[in-house]
Design an enzyme around this catalytic site. Structure first.
Site, PDB file in Angstrom:
ATOM      1  N   ARG A 119      25.397   7.888  33.575  1.00  0.00           N
ATOM      2  CA  ARG A 119      24.444   7.682  32.373  1.00  0.00           C
ATOM      3  C   ARG A 119      23.907   9.149  31.842  1.00  0.00           C
ATOM      4  O   ARG A 119      23.368  10.105  32.513  1.00  0.00           O
ATOM      5  CB  ARG A 119      23.167   7.230  32.919  1.00  0.00           C
ATOM      6  CG  ARG A 119      22.429   6.694  32.017  1.00  0.00           C
ATOM      7  CD  ARG A 119      20.929   5.958  32.645  1.00  0.00           C
ATOM      8  NE  ARG A 119      20.380   7.205  32.962  1.00  0.00           N
ATOM      9  CZ  ARG A 119      19.226   7.464  33.918  1.00  0.00           C
ATOM     10  NH1 ARG A 119      19.301   6.279  34.796  1.00  0.00           N
ATOM     11  NH2 ARG A 119      18.588   8.513  34.429  1.00  0.00           N
TER      12      ARG A 119
ATOM     13  N   TYR B  41      14.720  14.609  37.822  1.00  0.00           N
ATOM     14  CA  TYR B  41      15.123  13.961  38.993  1.00  0.00           C
ATOM     15  C   TYR B  41      16.609  14.426  39.096  1.00  0.00           C
ATOM     16  O   TYR B  41      16.968  13.981  40.084  1.00  0.00           O
ATOM     17  CB  TYR B  41      14.781  12.893  39.218  1.00  0.00           C
ATOM     18  CG  TYR B  41      15.244  11.643  38.212  1.00  0.00           C
ATOM     19  CD1 TYR B  41      16.598  11.245  38.087  1.00  0.00           C
ATOM     20  CD2 TYR B  41      14.366  11.341  37.144  1.00  0.00           C
ATOM     21  CE1 TYR B  41      17.015  10.607  36.913  1.00  0.00           C
ATOM     22  CE2 TYR B  41      14.748  10.552  36.267  1.00  0.00           C
ATOM     23  CZ  TYR B  41      16.149   9.817  36.216  1.00  0.00           C
ATOM     24  OH  TYR B  41      16.511   9.130  34.899  1.00  0.00           O
TER      25      TYR B  41
ATOM     26  N   HIS C  42      17.221   6.560  31.496  1.00  0.00           N
ATOM     27  CA  HIS C  42      17.280   5.252  31.805  1.00  0.00           C
ATOM     28  C   HIS C  42      16.815   4.377  30.575  1.00  0.00           C
ATOM     29  O   HIS C  42      17.752   3.445  30.088  1.00  0.00           O
ATOM     30  CB  HIS C  42      16.491   5.012  32.940  1.00  0.00           C
ATOM     31  CG  HIS C  42      16.515   3.270  33.191  1.00  0.00           C
ATOM     32  ND1 HIS C  42      17.452   2.854  33.727  1.00  0.00           N
ATOM     33  CD2 HIS C  42      15.357   2.736  33.213  1.00  0.00           C
ATOM     34  CE1 HIS C  42      16.923   1.527  33.922  1.00  0.00           C
ATOM     35  NE2 HIS C  42      15.781   1.421  33.453  1.00  0.00           N
TER      36      HIS C  42
END
Length: 392
Positions: A286, A299, A290
């Site tokens: 990805r 993160y 998100h």
């Protein structure tokens, strides 16, 4: 008396070392990864899933992925300008979705998550209908029966149960294993690596295996369940979970449109032939967030993102096409111009969407209105009438 050390434990106390569990090269998909086109755009072959692709198909993959990426980029920009409430990006996952989408036959049915914009494109769904959902003017303004593409499912993993039930239905309708290519059908259920930890998904696996349902479970393993890395989702490669439920699994390079098409095509045909479910793990990444409410820089490492940029699904197809003289600058420019036109259509179409009537939320709750719903309708109408200039 002290107990002997557990050979399965590590110094960290969290079980075996992940490098030992996943094996060398697993961070890049591992040696079991099915690939037909390398990141450098070189054609390779696979003993089980090799296919011959026409020039038209190859150019089609490039066009599809380019336009799907433009859809994603435009929708992200629209959200940043306040025109969409939220958007679930697919940046970097174009090959996984286009490859799977083009492997479908018209009679097959798709159960998507909220990120399958590329599959929706391949099914012929107007992209503006996707934007309506994220703009909040409807709940998904398309009839699934028109394009055999279900409404987006926001509840994580729930669509896998829907897909399995639908697959069991077409099985009982006699539309599986007849040998009729225009009749036999299969179901494609999409979900992500994070959803694989949901109970619904595992229950769907059990039902599909028990009833030999004609469903392909297509997992886009993009390495991150929002902020949770894949290492916290599983101790083995995801595709290997299928064996525990009694059906085959395969891992494919999700950034390779050719390989994804070939593997999904084979799995769907297996389902149509009455041989039951298959788990396909599309190993991808990805590149974006998100959703547009997420900040992935908090993160994950930028080095990981940069390394995956070198595996870009569109760039590798373009490299192959150019190297083999299948496209020229004019073709690439024409696709870019088509992408610009699509962007304009999306921007103007999104802004022109009318707000829904407040009373419209009562229109399609039940096939036949119940007394309770009628009372609620009347009460809400009276409430709206109490405001000056109300338009119910």
């Amino acid at each position: 008396m002290n107990a002997p050390p557990d050979p399965a434990s590590s110094a960290s106390g969290f079980g075996p070392d992940l490098a030992e569990v996943f094996g060398p090269g697993q961070s890049d998909g591992g040696p079991e990864l099915v690939q037909l086109l390398t990141p450098e755009g070189e054609r390779v072959h696979h003993p089980e899933f090799d296919l011959d692709f026409s020039e038209e198909q190859l150019r089609g993959f490039y066009r599809d992925m380019t336009l799907v990426r433009r859809l994603d980029v435009e929708a992200t920009a629209l959200q940043r300008h306040g025109e969409l409430g939220i958007w679930a990006q697919l940046l970097g996952q174009e090959a996984a979705q286009v490859g799977a989408g083009r492997a479908l036959r018209p009679q097959d049915f798709v159960f998507p998550t909220y990120r399958e914009h590329g599959v929706a494109w391949c099914r012929g769904l107007d992209p503006l209908k996707l934007l309506g959902l994220f703009r909040g003017v409807d709940h998904g303004n398309w009839n699934p029966a028109d394009v055999n593409f279900g409404l987006y499912t926001i509840v994580i993993g729930a669509q896998t149960l829907h897909a399995t039930g639908y697959a069991m239905g077409i099985q009982r309708d006699g539309d599986v294993g007849t040998g009729d290519a225009e009749r036999d059908a299969a179901v494609l259920a999409h979900f992500g690596d994070g959803a694989s930890s949901q109970g619904d998904v595992n229950e769907a696996f059990i039902f599909a295996a028990s009833y030999n349902a004609p469903v392909v479970f297509f997992c886009q393993n993009n390495q991150w369940a929002i902020s949770e890395p894949i290492e916290r989702q599983t101790r083995i490669p995801l595709y290997q979970r299928a064996l525990g439920f009694g059906f085959p699994g395969v891992r494919v390079d999700g950034n390779d449109a050719l390989a994804t098409y070939a593997v999904t095509r084979a799995a769907l045909q297996r389902a149509r032939d009455g041989q039951g479910p298959t788990f396909v793990e599309a190993y991808t990444y990805r590149m974006g967030a998100h959703t547009t409410t997420d900040d992935p820089t908090r993160y994950r490492l930028s080095d990981d993102v940069e390394s995956w940029k070198l595996k870009d699904p569109i760039a590798r197809v373009e490299a192959y096409l150019r190297r083999n003289g299948l496209v020229d600058d004019t073709f690439i420019a024409d696709v870019a111009a088509e992408a610009d036109d699509l962007g304009h259509t999306l921007r103007e179409g999104c802004k022109a969407m009318p707000d829904p009537r407040p009373m419209a939320m009562f229109d399609h709750v039940y096939a036949e209105e119940t007394p309770e719903l009628a009372a609620q309708r009347e009460g809400f109408a009276a409430y709206l009438d109490s405001f000056e200039g109300s338009h119910a």
